[in-house]
Design a protein around this motif. Structure first.
Motif, PDB file in Angstrom:
ATOM      1  N   ILE A   1       0.732  -1.288  -0.034  1.00 52.30           N
ATOM      2  CA  ILE A   1       0.088  -0.187   0.153  1.00 52.30           C
ATOM      3  C   ILE A   1       0.710   0.932   0.037  1.00 52.30           C
ATOM      4  O   ILE A   1       0.729   2.128  -0.806  1.00 52.30           O
ATOM      5  N   LEU A   2       1.987   1.297   0.812  1.00 51.99           N
ATOM      6  CA  LEU A   2       2.592   2.507   0.741  1.00 51.99           C
ATOM      7  C   LEU A   2       3.346   2.776  -0.540  1.00 51.99           C
ATOM      8  O   LEU A   2       3.645   3.626  -0.765  1.00 51.99           O
ATOM      9  N   MET A   3       3.978   1.543  -1.154  1.00 49.23           N
ATOM     10  CA  MET A   3       4.490   1.895  -2.544  1.00 49.23           C
ATOM     11  C   MET A   3       3.745   2.264  -3.422  1.00 49.23           C
ATOM     12  O   MET A   3       4.082   2.840  -4.338  1.00 49.23           O
ATOM     13  N   THR A   4       2.354   1.847  -3.384  1.00 49.48           N
ATOM     14  CA  THR A   4       1.402   2.499  -4.487  1.00 49.48           C
ATOM     15  C   THR A   4       1.391   3.881  -4.141  1.00 49.48           C
ATOM     16  O   THR A   4       0.955   4.753  -4.816  1.00 49.48           O
ATOM     17  N   VAL A   5       1.086   4.369  -2.712  1.00 47.45           N
ATOM     18  CA  VAL A   5       1.002   5.697  -2.416  1.00 47.45           C
ATOM     19  C   VAL A   5       2.055   6.588  -2.952  1.00 47.45           C
ATOM     20  O   VAL A   5       1.831   7.752  -3.433  1.00 47.45           O
ATOM     21  N   ILE A   6       2.917   6.029  -2.855  1.00 47.16           N
ATOM     22  CA  ILE A   6       4.489   6.841  -3.307  1.00 47.16           C
ATOM     23  C   ILE A   6       4.618   6.798  -4.750  1.00 47.16           C
ATOM     24  O   ILE A   6       4.868   7.873  -5.366  1.00 47.16           O
TER      25      ILE A   6
END
Length: 182
Positions: free
Chosen positions: A26-31
Protein backbone atom coordinates in the motif's frame (compact mmCIF):
# COMPACT_ATOMS: atom_id res chain seq x y z
CA UNK A 1 -0.83 -28.40 40.94
CA UNK A 2 -0.01 -24.79 40.59
CA UNK A 3 1.46 -25.71 37.26
CA UNK A 4 -2.00 -26.06 35.70
CA UNK A 5 -3.37 -22.92 37.22
CA UNK A 6 -0.95 -20.61 35.49
CA UNK A 7 -2.16 -19.28 32.24
CA UNK A 8 0.14 -18.86 29.36
CA UNK A 9 0.98 -15.25 28.85
CA UNK A 10 0.26 -14.08 25.37
CA UNK A 11 2.96 -12.10 23.66
CA UNK A 12 1.58 -8.63 23.09
CA UNK A 13 1.59 -6.57 19.83
CA UNK A 14 3.41 -7.10 16.57
CA UNK A 15 2.31 -7.64 13.02
CA UNK A 16 2.36 -10.82 11.11
CA UNK A 17 4.55 -11.03 8.02
CA UNK A 18 1.45 -10.91 5.82
CA UNK A 19 0.22 -7.69 7.42
CA UNK A 20 3.67 -6.14 6.98
CA UNK A 21 3.82 -7.08 3.29
CA UNK A 22 0.35 -5.64 2.67
CA UNK A 23 1.31 -2.38 4.41
CA UNK A 24 4.48 -2.12 2.30
CA UNK A 25 2.50 -2.72 -0.90
CA UNK A 26 0.00 0.00 0.00
CA UNK A 27 2.83 2.40 0.88
CA UNK A 28 4.62 1.73 -2.42
CA UNK A 29 1.40 2.39 -4.36
CA UNK A 30 0.83 5.65 -2.51
CA UNK A 31 4.42 6.78 -3.21
CA UNK A 32 4.74 5.71 -6.86
CA UNK A 33 1.36 6.94 -8.15
CA UNK A 34 2.26 10.67 -7.82
CA UNK A 35 5.74 10.02 -9.24
CA UNK A 36 4.28 8.35 -12.33
CA UNK A 37 1.84 11.25 -12.78
CA UNK A 38 4.66 13.81 -12.38
CA UNK A 39 6.82 11.94 -14.90
CA UNK A 40 3.98 11.88 -17.44
CA UNK A 41 3.35 15.60 -16.88
CA UNK A 42 7.03 16.39 -17.43
CA UNK A 43 7.11 14.36 -20.63
CA UNK A 44 4.01 16.19 -21.95
CA UNK A 45 5.58 19.56 -21.07
CA UNK A 46 8.83 18.69 -22.86
CA UNK A 47 6.92 17.56 -25.96
CA UNK A 48 4.91 20.79 -25.94
CA UNK A 49 8.15 22.80 -25.65
CA UNK A 50 9.60 20.98 -28.67
CA UNK A 51 6.41 21.51 -30.71
CA UNK A 52 6.49 25.23 -29.91
CA UNK A 53 10.19 25.48 -30.82
CA UNK A 54 9.53 23.65 -34.11
CA UNK A 55 6.67 26.02 -34.90
CA UNK A 56 8.84 29.07 -34.18
CA UNK A 57 11.70 27.71 -36.32
CA UNK A 58 9.29 27.16 -39.23
CA UNK A 59 7.79 30.63 -38.86
CA UNK A 60 11.30 32.13 -38.62
CA UNK A 61 12.25 30.64 -42.00
CA UNK A 62 9.04 31.73 -43.71
CA UNK A 63 9.35 35.30 -42.41
CA UNK A 64 13.02 35.49 -43.42
CA UNK A 65 12.21 34.47 -47.00
CA UNK A 66 9.27 36.90 -47.18
CA UNK A 67 11.50 39.71 -45.90
CA UNK A 68 14.24 38.78 -48.38
CA UNK A 69 11.67 38.93 -51.19
CA UNK A 70 10.63 42.44 -50.15
CA UNK A 71 14.25 43.63 -49.97
CA UNK A 72 14.98 42.09 -53.39
CA UNK A 73 12.04 44.00 -54.89
CA UNK A 74 12.95 47.27 -53.14
CA UNK A 75 16.61 47.10 -54.21
CA UNK A 76 15.94 45.75 -57.71
CA UNK A 77 18.20 42.77 -57.02
CA UNK A 78 20.02 41.49 -60.14
CA UNK A 79 18.53 38.01 -59.67
CA UNK A 80 15.01 39.41 -59.33
CA UNK A 81 12.63 38.97 -56.46
CA UNK A 82 13.73 35.35 -55.94
CA UNK A 83 17.46 36.15 -55.63
CA UNK A 84 19.00 33.93 -52.97
CA UNK A 85 16.18 31.38 -52.93
CA UNK A 86 15.73 30.37 -56.57
CA UNK A 87 17.78 27.18 -56.06
CA UNK A 88 15.67 25.99 -53.12
CA UNK A 89 13.66 23.11 -54.59
CA UNK A 90 11.98 19.92 -53.42
CA UNK A 91 15.04 17.97 -54.57
CA UNK A 92 17.48 20.43 -52.98
CA UNK A 93 16.30 21.92 -49.69
CA UNK A 94 17.87 25.10 -48.34
CA UNK A 95 19.22 25.88 -44.89
CA UNK A 96 18.57 29.17 -43.17
CA UNK A 97 20.44 31.14 -40.50
CA UNK A 98 18.25 34.12 -39.64
CA UNK A 99 20.92 35.53 -37.31
CA UNK A 100 23.10 36.36 -40.33
CA UNK A 101 22.57 39.46 -42.50
CA UNK A 102 19.60 39.26 -44.86
CA UNK A 103 20.52 37.39 -48.02
CA UNK A 104 23.68 35.78 -46.65
CA UNK A 105 21.89 33.39 -44.32
CA UNK A 106 20.65 30.95 -46.97
CA UNK A 107 22.72 27.98 -48.12
CA UNK A 108 21.97 24.74 -49.94
CA UNK A 109 21.35 21.61 -47.92
CA UNK A 110 22.16 19.46 -50.99
CA UNK A 111 19.50 16.94 -50.09
CA UNK A 112 15.78 16.34 -50.42
CA UNK A 113 15.67 14.90 -46.89
CA UNK A 114 15.04 17.32 -44.04
CA UNK A 115 17.02 15.07 -41.67
CA UNK A 116 20.11 16.04 -43.70
CA UNK A 117 19.62 19.70 -42.71
CA UNK A 118 20.40 19.86 -38.97
CA UNK A 119 19.80 22.91 -36.82
CA UNK A 120 22.64 23.83 -34.44
CA UNK A 121 22.42 25.64 -31.12
CA UNK A 122 24.97 28.15 -29.84
CA UNK A 123 24.96 31.15 -27.50
CA UNK A 124 23.04 33.29 -30.03
CA UNK A 125 20.29 30.74 -30.73
CA UNK A 126 19.41 28.19 -33.38
CA UNK A 127 21.71 28.33 -36.42
CA UNK A 128 22.25 26.67 -39.81
CA UNK A 129 24.85 25.59 -40.89
CA UNK A 130 26.94 24.76 -37.83
CA UNK A 131 28.94 27.68 -36.42
CA UNK A 132 31.97 27.17 -34.18
CA UNK A 133 31.25 26.24 -30.56
CA UNK A 134 27.78 24.94 -31.28
CA UNK A 135 26.02 21.68 -30.59
CA UNK A 136 23.49 19.86 -32.71
CA UNK A 137 19.93 20.42 -31.54
CA UNK A 138 17.08 17.93 -31.78
CA UNK A 139 15.72 19.83 -34.80
CA UNK A 140 16.21 19.67 -38.57
CA UNK A 141 14.90 22.39 -40.88
CA UNK A 142 14.81 22.77 -44.64
CA UNK A 143 12.73 24.85 -47.00
CA UNK A 144 11.88 25.06 -50.68
CA UNK A 145 9.73 27.11 -53.03
CA UNK A 146 7.24 25.87 -55.63
CA UNK A 147 5.71 27.88 -58.45
CA UNK A 148 2.02 28.34 -57.87
CA UNK A 149 -0.32 30.10 -60.26
CA UNK A 150 2.32 31.67 -62.49
CA UNK A 151 5.92 32.92 -62.61
CA UNK A 152 5.26 35.69 -60.09
CA UNK A 153 3.81 33.44 -57.42
CA UNK A 154 5.52 30.90 -55.17
CA UNK A 155 4.62 28.90 -52.15
CA UNK A 156 7.27 28.38 -49.50
CA UNK A 157 7.31 25.07 -47.67
CA UNK A 158 9.29 24.82 -44.43
CA UNK A 159 9.82 21.29 -43.15
CA UNK A 160 10.82 20.73 -39.53
CA UNK A 161 11.64 17.38 -37.98
CA UNK A 162 12.70 16.57 -34.44
CA UNK A 163 12.96 13.75 -31.94
CA UNK A 164 11.22 14.07 -28.58
CA UNK A 165 11.03 11.26 -26.05
CA UNK A 166 12.36 8.77 -28.59
CA UNK A 167 9.61 9.59 -31.12
CA UNK A 168 10.33 11.34 -34.44
CA UNK A 169 8.00 14.16 -35.44
CA UNK A 170 7.74 16.11 -38.69
CA UNK A 171 5.74 19.20 -39.52
CA UNK A 172 5.39 21.36 -42.64
CA UNK A 173 4.45 25.02 -42.72
CA UNK A 174 3.48 26.59 -46.05
CA UNK A 175 2.87 30.20 -47.00
CA UNK A 176 2.25 31.96 -50.30
CA UNK A 177 4.54 34.71 -51.57
CA UNK A 178 4.33 36.73 -54.76
CA UNK A 179 6.16 39.39 -56.72
CA UNK A 180 4.18 42.15 -55.02
CA UNK A 181 5.77 44.39 -52.43
CA UNK A 182 3.19 44.45 -49.65
Amino acid sequence: MNFFLHRKKQIAGGFTILETLIAIAILMTVITAPLVAANKGLSIALNARDQLTASLLAQDAAEYVKNLKSVNIATSAPGGWLEGVSGCTVANLCLLDSTRPLGSGITQCNSALVDSCPVWLDATGYRQPAPANSSRSAFNRGFYLLEQGGPDQRKIYVIISWVSGGTRYESTLSAGISNINW
